[in-house]
Enzyme design. Structure first.
Site, PDB file in Angstrom:
ATOM      1  N   HIS A  18      26.521 -22.391 -35.970  1.00 36.44           N
ATOM      2  CA  HIS A  18      26.524 -23.153 -34.720  1.00 36.44           C
ATOM      3  C   HIS A  18      25.397 -24.176 -34.785  1.00 36.44           C
ATOM      4  O   HIS A  18      24.232 -23.807 -34.821  1.00 36.44           O
ATOM      5  CB  HIS A  18      26.332 -22.182 -33.551  1.00 36.44           C
ATOM      6  CG  HIS A  18      26.489 -22.811 -32.208  1.00 36.44           C
ATOM      7  ND1 HIS A  18      27.716 -23.148 -31.684  1.00 36.44           N
ATOM      8  CD2 HIS A  18      25.574 -23.183 -31.272  1.00 36.44           C
ATOM      9  CE1 HIS A  18      27.550 -23.684 -30.486  1.00 36.44           C
ATOM     10  NE2 HIS A  18      26.258 -23.722 -30.221  1.00 36.44           N
ATOM     11  N   ASP A  41      23.951 -26.991 -32.611  1.00 35.50           N
ATOM     12  CA  ASP A  41      23.975 -27.733 -31.355  1.00 35.50           C
ATOM     13  C   ASP A  41      23.784 -29.204 -31.690  1.00 35.50           C
ATOM     14  O   ASP A  41      22.806 -29.573 -32.342  1.00 35.50           O
ATOM     15  CB  ASP A  41      22.894 -27.208 -30.409  1.00 35.50           C
ATOM     16  CG  ASP A  41      23.317 -25.880 -29.790  1.00 35.50           C
ATOM     17  OD1 ASP A  41      24.496 -25.770 -29.409  1.00 35.50           O
ATOM     18  OD2 ASP A  41      22.488 -24.959 -29.710  1.00 35.50           O
ATOM     19  N   ASP A  65      29.971 -21.414 -27.229  1.00 37.53           N
ATOM     20  CA  ASP A  65      28.705 -21.489 -26.491  1.00 37.53           C
ATOM     21  C   ASP A  65      28.769 -22.319 -25.222  1.00 37.53           C
ATOM     22  O   ASP A  65      27.771 -22.471 -24.532  1.00 37.53           O
ATOM     23  CB  ASP A  65      27.632 -22.063 -27.450  1.00 37.53           C
ATOM     24  CG  ASP A  65      26.226 -21.926 -26.899  1.00 37.53           C
ATOM     25  OD1 ASP A  65      25.982 -20.961 -26.144  1.00 37.53           O
ATOM     26  OD2 ASP A  65      25.374 -22.775 -27.212  1.00 37.53           O
ATOM     27  N   HIS A  90      27.693 -29.627 -25.140  1.00 34.63           N
ATOM     28  CA  HIS A  90      27.373 -28.586 -24.147  1.00 34.63           C
ATOM     29  C   HIS A  90      25.893 -28.391 -23.835  1.00 34.63           C
ATOM     30  O   HIS A  90      25.564 -27.604 -22.945  1.00 34.63           O
ATOM     31  CB  HIS A  90      28.050 -27.250 -24.487  1.00 34.63           C
ATOM     32  CG  HIS A  90      27.566 -26.606 -25.753  1.00 34.63           C
ATOM     33  ND1 HIS A  90      28.279 -26.652 -26.923  1.00 34.63           N
ATOM     34  CD2 HIS A  90      26.467 -25.892 -26.033  1.00 34.63           C
ATOM     35  CE1 HIS A  90      27.629 -25.995 -27.865  1.00 34.63           C
ATOM     36  NE2 HIS A  90      26.522 -25.521 -27.347  1.00 34.63           N
TER      37      HIS A  90
HETATM   38 ZN   LIG Z   1      25.251 -24.282 -28.441  1.00 34.71          ZN
END
Ligand SMILES: [Zn+2]
Length: 1095
Positions: free
Chosen positions: A310, A312, A422, A632
């Site tokens: 993951h 971000d 997420d 997100h």
């Molecule tokens: Zn995230």
């Protein structure tokens, strides 16, 4: 059997076995389990035992002297991130450096040239040699030729790089290391932990002056058997510690682990092999290769382990660092796949793939080859892992359209799984949009973090407002960055909430959030956990070696019997993100409307004038920018300031590009923009309406000048607002001191101290309010930990009403009246708010328009505005993407209570039988309705991770619109109109806009939302996907209110055929078209897309 039989017949043949002794030879004690358990840690932890425990055996040699490793460094200017070519320019002064030196400050880049010479004794073929590098920050290893090879993350996360065989020739070899002065989680003060901490913690604003000490730069000859023993021992240790003592498998683990410790001798390397032999008794003998997994058919796995990383796209670091995180993380995976053929790695976010393609051609080719060979799986079908609450409907469509098109154009396949592990809650129409974007599966994990109610299912059918469903799975190990630990695999079954229907689970393992992905440790642990399942059992049978699709294919077979969940997956945490970083929300809303307008007008222009080029490239760039900002942690407001500096730049570019495009479109349409403050003559002046319904509105000019625009096309006629009427159409008076009455033919508004004390509906003959409305209230806003993210239920107990300082008449114009109120929030902050009433039109619902200019400098406070209304219902309605969602207005159950703050789009509504009140807004997303009090959330002031969040000036508009009847098309349209004001234009010649070129007539619950050109049109397609001959127009229609909607689309264009399509614009059934029209017939909350092929 046979041998047993013969032994029984010939008892004396037992002579080879020692007879059971007559007397006990010595006392044997029962092991004291607790002591033996405690002892286990001493075998592999640093500290006072490290010279005699397993750590002492892990390395056969360490070489850090200049004869083996020489370092020189060049510091990039400021916070620039130069390319390899720029960094290795001959003119760059590389200076000698060594371990112990410090590098910084935060966000700077330092390039190291490492000269490595492998010592002679390690040059044999089969001795692995590694570079170990640790500077507490992130780095990329580059070959001398400029190939990014692998990422390194300090603090022991991933510190080794395996030297290629070619380096083992006793000669000097050059390597470059690009050091980024940030940790995996950015540059927060204190240790990287996510909890309140005296020395700072990871979500605090970055420490801009961090320096990183290079603690390790050495060549290491690892003892591979000792390294493998350490993983063997770790899993056996976990079994001994985590299994219940009422199982024999726990006792056996403790016995085996104890024997390993007893057998180990740090000064005798052969003891390591003996220890490993003992470990095999528990883990089996196949743990040293992927063969441990056997064939799936033989032994059906229950836990599917999929490598994941993951990243971000921005969060505690900016986009620019993410671009480097991508190459670091994914190169690691390509490398690991060569050594672990069972590694299957799923990776989402088309944007990140695009960045890799742009910046790192070598790594891009490497990733592509791993995609082709079937180990690297692009997944998700979205442009980025976006927020799903805040983006508008069309934005969600474009997330899928741009994501799926990128995957298809570059890798030849679309994704069947929507992958949003997420994001902060999931809006109710996602299943419908997924299905229309070719995805039948949905993976998330976030609702596991609900702070009030335990989400009751692991695997279920998730159903949208229109009834469409996707198979949803939430990994029961409660993380999307699993360490592939014994505990995570075990919890994949013990936490599984749908075992009555299915006993399989997915584990997404690998370092994440800040990137990284799986390491060799993850791979080795999984082999041993599977080995244990094959040998002693007690742990679920884990499988590493399949795609996410394999997991879901299996589920799909039984999907029809899985339980269902209707409506949104409301996230009972992060409720502050509907409000935090107000300017991002406002920019998002404005961008969405701007894009809508440009696509409509550019479509019309491109059909009107074939020499006008539809600005596909510019629109793609604008959309990709807007979609990126919907990441997100970006749009929700949970990123650091640097990210908002970046996104503000993107939005500024979107607005500038949009403005420029409109200037090129207008002449094609025969119009030019008029500045409203200088309307000199109304000759040739019309109003541009980009919404698909008739409108009648007042457009204010300078001073007392105003025009009324009305009509039913894209160009509305305008007339001077008549000032000669005998009776004023809207009035204002100060009825008693400090009490103002604003009145038009429909509404009578009484204002005192800045609040509306009465809103009387003259048509319905009823009072709308049950208390003082448009009242500003402020709350203490100190959540448990995650400041920018969370507002907690207890903030409601700190409500304080703000008192106005002055209210006075601001405007008394023939067409509009208003009062101005000044309100002091604190010594630092204040509000200048207006309440405005305009002349009403017959047949059109009038509303009270409110606006606030807020100077906001608070700390951990939450500002809202309240509307107590005389309406009673246990449910309120909130606009969501392509529909309405109803939520409770009461706190009956903990599920109702948990929704004390919810997301709305352009309006919220509380209606009872035959009457209701809608609150419209121009840029807000947070709302609450408690009993009969409606409350619009305006501004927050969290101090982490951006301590400047929302500080400064804000202009916000909203409106109170009472209405007879229940929530209806009147509100839907008013909210669109409120966000998309008419624009005055000069008509330079006969314009094709004087009738709607395309319009939807029929039921008013239907909205003709998007009008654009077809993605694959031969004259404008920009990507590598097959083009379609000719030109086409794509339109999207939806039911906004939850009922059957029937209508007719009429167009003036010459259309040859009409197809119903999905969101990806694949043609479906042909729709009968004739006389310039075709019928639409939609079920409740259905979204439908049509492609009109132009003749
Ligand atoms: Zn995230």
């Amino acid at each position: 059997m046979c041998s047993h039989g013969s032994a029984a017949m010939n008892g004396h043949e037992h002579s080879s076995l020692a007879p059971y002794p007559l007397r006990a030879q010595a006392p044997v004690g029962k092991r004291i389990t607790s002591l033996y358990k405690k002892r286990l840690d001493n075998f592999f932890t640093p500290g006072q035992w490290e010279k005699v425990n397993l750590l002492a055996a892990l390395k056969d040699g360490v070489y850090s002297g200049p004869e083996n490793i020489k370092l020189a460094v060049w510091h990039a200017t400021g916070t620039t991130r130069p390319t390899f070519k720029e960094a290795t320019e001959k003119s760059n002064p590389y200076k000698e450096t060594q371990t112990g030196e410090n590098f910084g400050p935060s966000w700077t880049t330092h390039w190291f040239r490492a000269s490595l010479t492998v010592p002679k004794e390690l040059c044999q073929e089969d001795t692995p040699v590694e570079l170990h590098w640790d500077c507490d920050n992130e780095a990329t290893v580059w070959s001398e030729k400029g190939e990014p090879l692998q990422g390194l993350t300090g603090r022991g996360e991933r510190v080794e790089w395996i030297l290629p065989k070619a380096f083992k020739d006793g000669k000097e070899h050059i390597l470059y290391i690009e050091m980024a002065c940030n940790g995996m989680f950015g540059n927060g003060p204190g240790r990287p932990i996510f909890k309140n901490n005296a020395g700072g913690d990871s979500i605090q604003p970055p420490d801009e002056n961090k320096h990183f000490k290079l603690s390790k730069a050495e060549l290491v000859a690892p003892n591979m058997q000792a390294r493998m023993l350490s993983v063997d021992f770790q899993i056996i240790h976990d079994a001994a510690v985590e299994l219940s003592e009422d199982s024999w498998e726990q006792h056996e683990a403790l016995n085996v682990a104890s024997r390993i410790i007893d057998t180990f001798n740090a000064s005798d390397k052969t003891s390591i092999l003996r220890c490993r032999k003992i470990a095999e008794e528990y883990l089996g003998s196949e743990i040293n290769s992927e063969r441990v997994y056997g064939s799936i058919e033989d032994k059906k796995p229950t836990v599917y382990a999929i490598g994941h990383c993951h990243i971000d796209t921005c969060w505690l670091w900016p986009w620019a660092e993410t671009r480097r995180k991508v190459v670091r993380s994914w190169s690691n995976q390509c490398d690991l796949m060569d050594r672990y053929p069972e590694l299957n790695f799923a990776c989402s976010q088309a944007q990140q793939f695009k960045w890799l393609k742009e910046d790192y051609p070598y790594a891009w080719e490497r990733v592509k080859s791993k995609i082709k060979s079937g180990q690297f799986h692009p997944i998700g079908g979205c442009w980025i892992e976006h927020d799903t609450n805040l983006p508008g409907g069309e934005s969600l469509v474009r997330q899928f359209l741009y994501g799926q098109r990128f995957f298809e154009a570059n890798f030849g396949t679309r994704s069947t799984t929507c992958w949003l592990p997420d994001s902060f809650g999931f809006s109710s129409q996602l299943p419908q949009l997924c299905r229309q974007a070719g995805m039948t599966r949905f993976l998330t994990q976030k609702p596991c973090f609900n702070s009030v109610n335990d989400f009751p299912h692991t695997t279920f059918n998730w159903v949208a407002l229109d009834g469409s469903q996707v198979i949803c799975h939430m990994p029961p190990c409660k993380t999307y960055c699993s360490e592939a630990s014994f505990g995570d695999i075990k919890r994949s079954i013990t936490n599984h909430k749908s075992l009555d229907q299915d006993n399989t689970a997915l584990v997404a393992f690998g370092k994440g959030d800040g990137g990284g992905g799986p390491t060799w440790q993850h791979m080795e642990r999984l082999r041993r956990i599977r080995g244990m399942a094959n040998t002693v059992g007690q742990v679920p049978r884990v499988h590493s070696g399949g795609a996410v699709d394999d997991f879901f294919n299996n589920l799909e077979k039984k999907a029809s019997s899985l339980v269902t969940w209707y409506g949104e997956l409301y996230f009972e945490l992060h409720r502050g993100v509907y409000t935090t970083q107000a300017s991002q929300k406002s920019n998002n809303r404005r961008s969405e409307f701007l894009l809508r307008d440009i696509e409509l007008l550019a479509t019309i222009a491109s059909i009107q004038d074939s020499s006008y080029r539809y600005p596909k490239k510019e629109l793609d760039e604008m959309w990709e920018g807007v979609l990126l900002c919907q990441f997100h942690d970006c749009l929700p407001g949970s990123a650091i300031k640097m990210c908002y500096d970046d996104s503000n730049e993107i939005y500024a570019n979107v607005f500038q590009t949009g403005y420029n495009l409109l200037q090129t479109i207008y002449p094609v349409l025969g119009i030019s923009e008029v500045r409203t403050e200088s309307i000199s003559s109304l000759e040739n002046t019309l109003a541009l309406n980009t919404l698909p319904w008739p409108r009648q509105e007042i457009i204010a000019g300078s001073e007392n000048q105003a025009v009324i625009a009305h009509g039913s096309s894209n160009l509305l006629s305008v007339a001077e607002f008549g000032t000669s009427q005998t009776e004023k159409l809207v009035t204002i008076e100060e009825s008693t001191t400090g009490v103002f009455v604003l009145q038009n033919s429909q509404l009578s508004v009484t204002v005192e101290d800045g609040c509306i004390i009465s809103l009387y509906d003259r048509k319905a003959k009823r009072e709308v309010l049950s208390g003082r409305a448009n009242k500003f209230v402020i709350f203490d806003d100190q959540p448990i930990y995650w400041q920018a993210w969370d507002v907690e239920v207890y903030h409601l107990e700190t409500r304080q009403e703000l008192r106005a300082t002055t209210t006075s008449i601001l405007e008394d114009k023939p067409y509009r009246v208003s009062v101005l109120t000044e309100t002091k929030i604190s010594e630092l902050s204040s509000i200048r708010s207006t309440i405005t009433l305009s002349a009403a039109f017959d047949g059109q619902q009038s509303y009270v328009e409110c606006a606030a200019d807020i100077n906001w400098h608070e700390t951990m406070k939450f500002l809202k505005v309240e509307f107590p209304v005389d309406v009673r219902n246990t449910e309120a309605s909130y606009e969501t993407q392509f529909g309405i969602i109803k939520r409770p207005t009461h706190y009956n159950t903990s599920w109702d209570m948990a929704k004390f703050e919810v997301c709305c789009h352009k309006f919220a509504d509380l209606s009872e039988y035959n009457y209701g009140v809608s609150i419209l807004n121009d840029s807000k997303y947070g709302f609450a309705t408690v009993g009969n009090v409606m409350r619009l959330s305006l501004l927050r002031s969290p101090k982490a991770p951006d301590d400047t969040a929302d500080m400064g000036h804000h202009s916000i508009r909203w409106a109170i619109m009472p209405h007879q009847g229940e929530l209806g098309a009147e509100t839907v349209r008013a909210a669109f109109n409120f966000n998309n004001p008419l624009k005055l234009v000069n008509v330079t010649r006969q314009s094709c806009l004087s009738v709607f070129p395309i319009v939807l007539r029929g039921d008013e619950n239907l909205v003709l939302d998007t009008v654009k050109r077809g993605e694959d049109d031969g004259d404008m397609s920009t990507d590598e996907l097959p083009r379609r001959e000719g030109r086409s127009v794509v339109i999207r229609v939806y039911d906004a209110l939850g009922g059957r909607g029937r209508g007719v689309v009429e167009t003036t264009w010459s259309v040859s055929k009409v197809f119903k399509t999905n969101l990806l614009e694949d043609d479906g059934e042909e729709v009968p078209f004739g006389d310039g029209r075709f019928e639409v017939d939609l079920g409740p909350f259905q979204v439908a897309t049509y492609r009109l092929v132009l003749a």
